[in-house]
Design a protein around this motif. Structure first.
Motif, PDB file in Angstrom:
ATOM      1  N   MET A   1       6.080  53.529  -4.635  1.00 63.26           N
ATOM      2  CA  MET A   1       5.361  53.340  -3.390  1.00 63.26           C
ATOM      3  C   MET A   1       6.086  54.070  -2.261  1.00 63.26           C
ATOM      4  N   ASN A   2       5.291  54.617  -1.354  1.00 63.41           N
ATOM      5  CA  ASN A   2       5.842  55.248  -0.155  1.00 63.41           C
ATOM      6  C   ASN A   2       4.928  54.939   1.018  1.00 63.41           C
ATOM      7  N   GLU A   3       5.171  55.584   2.144  1.00 61.19           N
ATOM      8  CA  GLU A   3       4.391  55.285   3.358  1.00 61.19           C
ATOM      9  C   GLU A   3       2.930  55.718   3.255  1.00 61.19           C
ATOM     10  N   ASN A   4       2.591  56.515   2.223  1.00 65.49           N
ATOM     11  CA  ASN A   4       1.217  56.976   2.053  1.00 65.49           C
ATOM     12  C   ASN A   4       0.478  56.216   0.954  1.00 65.49           C
ATOM     13  N   THR A   5       1.063  55.142   0.461  1.00 65.78           N
ATOM     14  CA  THR A   5       0.411  54.334  -0.565  1.00 65.78           C
ATOM     15  C   THR A   5      -0.561  53.374   0.109  1.00 65.78           C
ATOM     16  N   PRO A   6      -1.846  53.440  -0.259  1.00 70.43           N
ATOM     17  CA  PRO A   6      -2.821  52.528   0.354  1.00 70.43           C
ATOM     18  C   PRO A   6      -2.613  51.105  -0.154  1.00 70.43           C
ATOM     19  N   LEU A   7      -2.170  50.226   0.744  1.00 73.82           N
ATOM     20  CA  LEU A   7      -1.816  48.862   0.362  1.00 73.82           C
ATOM     21  C   LEU A   7      -2.640  47.787   1.047  1.00 73.82           C
ATOM     22  N   PHE A   8      -2.952  47.993   2.314  1.00 75.63           N
ATOM     23  CA  PHE A   8      -3.436  46.902   3.157  1.00 75.63           C
ATOM     24  C   PHE A   8      -4.951  46.903   3.321  1.00 75.63           C
ATOM     25  N   VAL A   9      -5.534  45.704   3.153  1.00 79.68           N
ATOM     26  CA  VAL A   9      -6.946  45.538   3.482  1.00 79.68           C
ATOM     27  C   VAL A   9      -7.062  45.522   5.001  1.00 79.68           C
ATOM     28  N   ILE A  10      -8.262  45.608   5.499  1.00 75.87           N
ATOM     29  CA  ILE A  10      -8.469  45.772   6.940  1.00 75.87           C
ATOM     30  C   ILE A  10      -7.903  44.598   7.744  1.00 75.87           C
ATOM     31  N   SER A  11      -8.023  43.389   7.224  1.00 77.78           N
ATOM     32  CA  SER A  11      -7.524  42.234   7.984  1.00 77.78           C
ATOM     33  C   SER A  11      -6.003  42.284   8.139  1.00 77.78           C
ATOM     34  N   VAL A  12      -5.297  42.704   7.097  1.00 76.09           N
ATOM     35  CA  VAL A  12      -3.836  42.797   7.161  1.00 76.09           C
ATOM     36  C   VAL A  12      -3.427  43.944   8.078  1.00 76.09           C
ATOM     37  N   ALA A  13      -4.093  45.097   7.949  1.00 75.68           N
ATOM     38  CA  ALA A  13      -3.785  46.240   8.814  1.00 75.68           C
ATOM     39  C   ALA A  13      -4.037  45.884  10.274  1.00 75.68           C
ATOM     40  N   ALA A  14      -5.114  45.150  10.532  1.00 76.22           N
ATOM     41  CA  ALA A  14      -5.419  44.726  11.900  1.00 76.22           C
ATOM     42  C   ALA A  14      -4.322  43.816  12.438  1.00 76.22           C
ATOM     43  N   GLU A  15      -3.856  42.891  11.615  1.00 78.53           N
ATOM     44  CA  GLU A  15      -2.801  41.988  12.054  1.00 78.53           C
ATOM     45  C   GLU A  15      -1.498  42.745  12.299  1.00 78.53           C
ATOM     46  N   LEU A  16      -1.157  43.674  11.403  1.00 78.33           N
ATOM     47  CA  LEU A  16       0.083  44.446  11.556  1.00 78.33           C
ATOM     48  C   LEU A  16       0.063  45.330  12.798  1.00 78.33           C
ATOM     49  N   SER A  17      -1.127  45.777  13.185  1.00 80.66           N
ATOM     50  CA  SER A  17      -1.239  46.658  14.349  1.00 80.66           C
ATOM     51  C   SER A  17      -1.668  45.919  15.611  1.00 80.66           C
ATOM     52  N   ASN A  18      -1.784  44.591  15.521  1.00 74.85           N
ATOM     53  CA  ASN A  18      -2.193  43.762  16.661  1.00 74.85           C
ATOM     54  C   ASN A  18      -3.535  44.179  17.234  1.00 74.85           C
ATOM     55  N   MET A  19      -4.494  44.436  16.344  1.00 72.68           N
ATOM     56  CA  MET A  19      -5.844  44.820  16.749  1.00 72.68           C
ATOM     57  C   MET A  19      -6.853  43.962  16.010  1.00 72.68           C
ATOM     58  N   HIS A  20      -8.072  43.998  16.483  1.00 67.95           N
ATOM     59  CA  HIS A  20      -9.171  43.298  15.830  1.00 67.95           C
ATOM     60  C   HIS A  20      -9.698  44.189  14.702  1.00 67.95           C
ATOM     61  N   PRO A  21     -10.106  43.614  13.566  1.00 70.72           N
ATOM     62  CA  PRO A  21     -10.651  44.438  12.476  1.00 70.72           C
ATOM     63  C   PRO A  21     -11.822  45.322  12.917  1.00 70.72           C
ATOM     64  N   GLN A  22     -12.640  44.836  13.853  1.00 75.66           N
ATOM     65  CA  GLN A  22     -13.763  45.648  14.322  1.00 75.66           C
ATOM     66  C   GLN A  22     -13.274  46.911  15.032  1.00 75.66           C
ATOM     67  N   THR A  23     -12.144  46.804  15.712  1.00 74.58           N
ATOM     68  CA  THR A  23     -11.555  47.978  16.364  1.00 74.58           C
ATOM     69  C   THR A  23     -11.150  49.010  15.325  1.00 74.58           C
ATOM     70  N   LEU A  24     -10.573  48.559  14.208  1.00 74.71           N
ATOM     71  CA  LEU A  24     -10.192  49.469  13.132  1.00 74.71           C
ATOM     72  C   LEU A  24     -11.416  50.154  12.529  1.00 74.71           C
ATOM     73  N   ARG A  25     -12.499  49.407  12.387  1.00 74.38           N
ATOM     74  CA  ARG A  25     -13.737  50.007  11.869  1.00 74.38           C
ATOM     75  C   ARG A  25     -14.243  51.089  12.823  1.00 74.38           C
ATOM     76  N   GLN A  26     -14.179  50.799  14.122  1.00 70.52           N
ATOM     77  CA  GLN A  26     -14.612  51.772  15.127  1.00 70.52           C
ATOM     78  C   GLN A  26     -13.738  53.029  15.073  1.00 70.52           C
ATOM     79  N   TYR A  27     -12.435  52.849  14.973  1.00 65.87           N
ATOM     80  CA  TYR A  27     -11.524  53.993  14.893  1.00 65.87           C
ATOM     81  C   TYR A  27     -11.782  54.808  13.632  1.00 65.87           C
ATOM     82  N   ASP A  28     -12.154  54.134  12.546  1.00 69.14           N
ATOM     83  CA  ASP A  28     -12.500  54.839  11.310  1.00 69.14           C
ATOM     84  C   ASP A  28     -13.760  55.672  11.521  1.00 69.14           C
TER      85      ASP A  28
END
Length: 135
Positions: A1-28
């Motif tokens: 595993m390295n920094e480019n390994t896809p690990l996190f579902v959207i809810s975890v990524a949102a929590e790690l980045s202190n954002m709402h999951p809907q914000t992540l969807r918008q950024y996508d």
């Protein structure tokens, strides 16, 4: 595993980045952060994606518009790519020059790469001199 390994579902990524999951969807949708997708089309975020989301958050809090953030991210990526290309070209040039008979000593400075004759010193004190001993 390295920094480019896809690990996190959207809810975890949102929590790690202190954002709402809907914000992540918008950024996508906007292409600011493009996570990988599973076969079922679920988003999977990498540590690099989370770091980028944190940078987006920081820039946004400083008042940078989303279009400005997009441009900043493009420039950062372009800068990283150019640095890697320069390193590769420098390595290639050094290898080529070092492997040419009779051109074992050279200096690299503002004037570019120049050949130095045995016993000759570069004119500017800030030049980088490389040599290889011949057998």
């Amino acid at each position: 595993m390295n920094e480019n390994t896809p690990l996190f579902v959207i809810s975890v990524a949102a929590e790690l980045s202190n954002m709402h999951p809907q914000t992540l969807r918008q950024y996508d949708r906007m292409g600011l952060v493009s996570p990988t997708r599973t076969q079922g089309q679920s988003r999977r975020y990498t540590m690099q994606d989370v770091a980028k989301l944190r940078e987006i958050s920081r820039l946004s809090q400083e008042g940078v518009s989303l279009e400005g953030i997009r441009r900043v991210l493009e420039l950062v990526t372009e800068n990283q790519d150019l640095k890697e290309r320069v390193r590769a070209l420098e390595t290639e040039l050094a290898n080529q020059v070092m492997n040419q008979p009779g051109r074992r000593v050279f200096a690299a400075g503002e004037q570019g790469v120049i050949k130095l004759n045995p016993g000759q010193r570069p004119q500017k004190g800030g030049s980088l001199v490389l040599w290889r001993r011949t057998k």
